[in-house]
Design a protein around this motif. Sequence first.
Motif, PDB file in Angstrom:
ATOM      1  N   GLU A   1      47.194  46.885  84.232  1.00  0.00           N
ATOM      2  CA  GLU A   1      46.119  47.492  83.449  1.00  0.00           C
ATOM      3  C   GLU A   1      45.068  46.425  83.173  1.00  0.00           C
ATOM      4  OE1 GLU A   1      45.242  49.642  79.146  1.00  0.00           O
ATOM      5  OE2 GLU A   1      47.316  49.292  79.785  1.00  0.00           O
ATOM      6  N   LEU A   2      43.813  46.720  83.477  1.00  0.00           N
ATOM      7  CA  LEU A   2      42.727  45.764  83.299  1.00  0.00           C
ATOM      8  C   LEU A   2      41.871  46.175  82.114  1.00  0.00           C
ATOM      9  CD1 LEU A   2      41.648  45.482  87.045  1.00  0.00           C
ATOM     10  CD2 LEU A   2      43.229  43.995  85.814  1.00  0.00           C
ATOM     11  N   GLN A   3      41.622  45.217  81.203  1.00  0.00           N
ATOM     12  CA  GLN A   3      40.806  45.479  80.026  1.00  0.00           C
ATOM     13  C   GLN A   3      39.837  44.319  79.838  1.00  0.00           C
ATOM     14  OE1 GLN A   3      40.770  48.051  77.883  1.00  0.00           O
ATOM     15  NE2 GLN A   3      42.484  49.227  78.703  1.00  0.00           N
ATOM     16  N   GLN A   4      38.555  44.619  79.683  1.00  0.00           N
ATOM     17  CA  GLN A   4      37.533  43.578  79.506  1.00  0.00           C
ATOM     18  C   GLN A   4      37.128  43.513  78.042  1.00  0.00           C
ATOM     19  OE1 GLN A   4      33.766  43.961  79.083  1.00  0.00           O
ATOM     20  NE2 GLN A   4      33.861  41.738  78.794  1.00  0.00           N
TER      21      GLN A   4
ATOM     22  N   ASP B   1      39.017  40.124  69.546  1.00  0.00           N
ATOM     23  CA  ASP B   1      38.960  41.534  69.163  1.00  0.00           C
ATOM     24  C   ASP B   1      39.885  42.343  70.064  1.00  0.00           C
ATOM     25  OD1 ASP B   1      38.413  44.103  68.392  1.00  0.00           O
ATOM     26  OD2 ASP B   1      36.324  44.101  69.071  1.00  0.00           O
ATOM     27  N   LEU B   2      41.096  42.598  69.569  1.00  0.00           N
ATOM     28  CA  LEU B   2      42.075  43.406  70.304  1.00  0.00           C
ATOM     29  C   LEU B   2      42.236  44.771  69.650  1.00  0.00           C
ATOM     30  CD1 LEU B   2      44.831  40.663  70.933  1.00  0.00           C
ATOM     31  CD2 LEU B   2      42.844  41.242  72.348  1.00  0.00           C
ATOM     32  N   SER B   3      41.189  45.240  68.983  1.00  0.00           N
ATOM     33  CA  SER B   3      41.281  46.450  68.177  1.00  0.00           C
ATOM     34  C   SER B   3      41.602  47.693  68.993  1.00  0.00           C
ATOM     35  CB  SER B   3      39.979  46.665  67.402  1.00  0.00           C
ATOM     36  OG  SER B   3      38.863  46.746  68.281  1.00  0.00           O
ATOM     37  N   ARG B   4      41.387  47.655  70.299  1.00  0.00           N
ATOM     38  CA  ARG B   4      41.704  48.827  71.123  1.00  0.00           C
ATOM     39  C   ARG B   4      43.211  49.029  71.269  1.00  0.00           C
ATOM     40  NH1 ARG B   4      38.818  46.608  76.411  1.00  0.00           N
ATOM     41  NH2 ARG B   4      37.586  45.714  74.727  1.00  0.00           N
ATOM     42  N   PHE B   5      44.004  47.994  70.941  1.00  0.00           N
ATOM     43  CA  PHE B   5      45.455  48.081  71.065  1.00  0.00           C
ATOM     44  C   PHE B   5      46.091  48.374  69.718  1.00  0.00           C
ATOM     45  CE2 PHE B   5      44.266  44.805  74.330  1.00  0.00           C
ATOM     46  CZ  PHE B   5      44.449  45.626  75.436  1.00  0.00           C
ATOM     47  N   ALA B   6      47.077  49.264  69.719  1.00  0.00           N
ATOM     48  CA  ALA B   6      47.788  49.612  68.492  1.00  0.00           C
ATOM     49  C   ALA B   6      48.707  48.473  68.061  1.00  0.00           C
ATOM     50  CB  ALA B   6      48.605  50.884  68.716  1.00  0.00           C
ATOM     51  N   ASP B   7      49.085  48.500  66.796  1.00  0.00           N
ATOM     52  CA  ASP B   7      50.064  47.537  66.296  1.00  0.00           C
ATOM     53  C   ASP B   7      51.331  47.606  67.148  1.00  0.00           C
ATOM     54  OD1 ASP B   7      48.160  47.333  64.339  1.00  0.00           O
ATOM     55  OD2 ASP B   7      49.480  47.939  62.684  1.00  0.00           O
ATOM     56  N   GLY B   8      51.902  46.448  67.458  1.00  0.00           N
ATOM     57  CA  GLY B   8      53.185  46.412  68.164  1.00  0.00           C
ATOM     58  C   GLY B   8      53.127  46.874  69.604  1.00  0.00           C
ATOM     59  N   SER B   9      51.989  46.728  70.264  1.00  0.00           N
ATOM     60  CA  SER B   9      51.833  47.235  71.627  1.00  0.00           C
ATOM     61  C   SER B   9      52.528  46.383  72.687  1.00  0.00           C
ATOM     62  CB  SER B   9      50.334  47.318  71.989  1.00  0.00           C
ATOM     63  OG  SER B   9      49.679  48.298  71.230  1.00  0.00           O
ATOM     64  N   PHE B  10      52.833  45.116  72.387  1.00  0.00           N
ATOM     65  CA  PHE B  10      53.336  44.208  73.410  1.00  0.00           C
ATOM     66  C   PHE B  10      54.570  43.455  72.921  1.00  0.00           C
ATOM     67  CE2 PHE B  10      48.732  44.617  73.956  1.00  0.00           C
ATOM     68  CZ  PHE B  10      48.691  45.111  75.252  1.00  0.00           C
ATOM     69  N   ASP B  11      55.386  43.063  73.891  1.00  0.00           N
ATOM     70  CA  ASP B  11      56.574  42.247  73.609  1.00  0.00           C
ATOM     71  C   ASP B  11      56.273  40.760  73.729  1.00  0.00           C
ATOM     72  OD1 ASP B  11      58.322  44.595  73.438  1.00  0.00           O
ATOM     73  OD2 ASP B  11      58.010  44.721  75.612  1.00  0.00           O
ATOM     74  N   LEU B  12      55.283  40.423  74.539  1.00  0.00           N
ATOM     75  CA  LEU B  12      54.973  39.015  74.805  1.00  0.00           C
ATOM     76  C   LEU B  12      53.489  38.895  75.128  1.00  0.00           C
ATOM     77  CD1 LEU B  12      57.114  36.524  76.847  1.00  0.00           C
ATOM     78  CD2 LEU B  12      54.692  36.756  77.435  1.00  0.00           C
ATOM     79  N   ILE B  13      52.872  37.821  74.640  1.00  0.00           N
ATOM     80  CA  ILE B  13      51.483  37.491  74.978  1.00  0.00           C
ATOM     81  C   ILE B  13      51.482  36.150  75.704  1.00  0.00           C
ATOM     82  CG2 ILE B  13      49.183  36.939  74.101  1.00  0.00           C
ATOM     83  CD1 ILE B  13      49.767  38.755  71.717  1.00  0.00           C
ATOM     84  N   PHE B  14      50.835  36.119  76.866  1.00  0.00           N
ATOM     85  CA  PHE B  14      50.694  34.886  77.647  1.00  0.00           C
ATOM     86  C   PHE B  14      49.231  34.471  77.565  1.00  0.00           C
ATOM     87  CE2 PHE B  14      50.389  32.161  81.340  1.00  0.00           C
ATOM     88  CZ  PHE B  14      51.586  31.463  81.295  1.00  0.00           C
ATOM     89  N   HIS B  15      48.982  33.334  76.892  1.00  0.00           N
ATOM     90  CA  HIS B  15      47.610  32.950  76.527  1.00  0.00           C
ATOM     91  C   HIS B  15      47.368  31.492  76.959  1.00  0.00           C
ATOM     92  CE1 HIS B  15      43.908  32.819  74.328  1.00  0.00           C
ATOM     93  NE2 HIS B  15      44.370  32.153  73.281  1.00  0.00           N
ATOM     94  N   PRO B  16      47.058  31.274  78.240  1.00  0.00           N
ATOM     95  CA  PRO B  16      46.851  29.907  78.720  1.00  0.00           C
ATOM     96  C   PRO B  16      45.576  29.301  78.144  1.00  0.00           C
ATOM     97  CG  PRO B  16      46.268  31.472  80.428  1.00  0.00           C
ATOM     98  CD  PRO B  16      46.851  32.262  79.298  1.00  0.00           C
ATOM     99  N   VAL B  17      45.371  27.998  78.381  1.00  0.00           N
ATOM    100  CA  VAL B  17      44.216  27.289  77.817  1.00  0.00           C
ATOM    101  C   VAL B  17      42.948  28.113  78.015  1.00  0.00           C
ATOM    102  CG1 VAL B  17      42.741  25.263  77.967  1.00  0.00           C
ATOM    103  CG2 VAL B  17      45.220  24.998  78.113  1.00  0.00           C
ATOM    104  N   SER B  18      42.461  28.699  76.949  1.00  0.00           N
ATOM    105  CA  SER B  18      41.225  29.491  76.997  1.00  0.00           C
ATOM    106  C   SER B  18      40.562  29.581  75.646  1.00  0.00           C
ATOM    107  CB  SER B  18      41.493  30.901  77.545  1.00  0.00           C
ATOM    108  OG  SER B  18      42.494  31.554  76.799  1.00  0.00           O
TER     109      SER B  18
END
Length: 267
Positions: free
Chosen positions: A115-118, A123-140
């Motif tokens: 799923e691609l989201q720009q 601002d992750l307001s488009r996602f509901a609470d508890g939508s993911f099990d893991l976030i991968f956030h490399p140097v950015s």
Amino acid sequence: MPYPGMNDVVDHNRAAWDAQSNSGESEWCEPVSPAEIARARADDWELILTPVRGVPRSWFGGPVADQRILCLASGGGQQAPLLAAAGARVTSFDNSPAQLEKDDLVARREGLDIELQQGDMADLSRFADGSFDLIFHPVSNVFAEALEPVWRECYRVLAEPGRLLSGFMNPDFFLFDHDALERGAQMVVTYRLPFADNKDLPAAELAGRRERLEALEFSHSLDAQIGGQIAAGFNLAGFYEDRWSDAATPLNVYMPTSMATLALKQG
């Protein structure tokens, strides 16, 4: 929640990363190969949060198959496709449409579901609470003007238990004028921390950076990086440092240039 300069920085950095991605000259914009996808399907894969050092597989908390994973500000046809090939349910969220197109290119080439989201990482307001099990956030988050909304939103959209894997720059990196170092200047402390391109660069240099469509960068203290995650509610469970190659920066000889953390959302 808006913060000063947000729209200007986000819009400029979107254009800068689109240009970098389309140039074909950045290692962070090179899609993974079919061979790498094949290995990931056989559970033979490794990801990086920082320039070189691989993330310990234990940080993923077990098999990634069927995990709901948000690849946050990590477009470019690399991490998201590998995780999808390994069986994860992946959402790739990035400020740059061109970087998302790289993820889409690999997904279409390999028959992967991503799923691609720009949008802006703050601002992750488009996602509901508890939508993911893991976030991968490399140097950015070096491209984000403020971190508090990033960590707050990460905590909100993670389920409990949930994992946040993050990479970030060593703040001491920004003590120096790296353009001058590349021209052969001596290593001299030049800037106060925290450093911000749009506030601390000389006006002519900032104008040149904008005209060349170079992304604007921001140092963040360890208080903002690590303390900020704790303040958002996370428990820190893992940490390591990393370096670039010696050719990438002369600082590499003297100190680690980036760091990574594993943060847990748990009761």
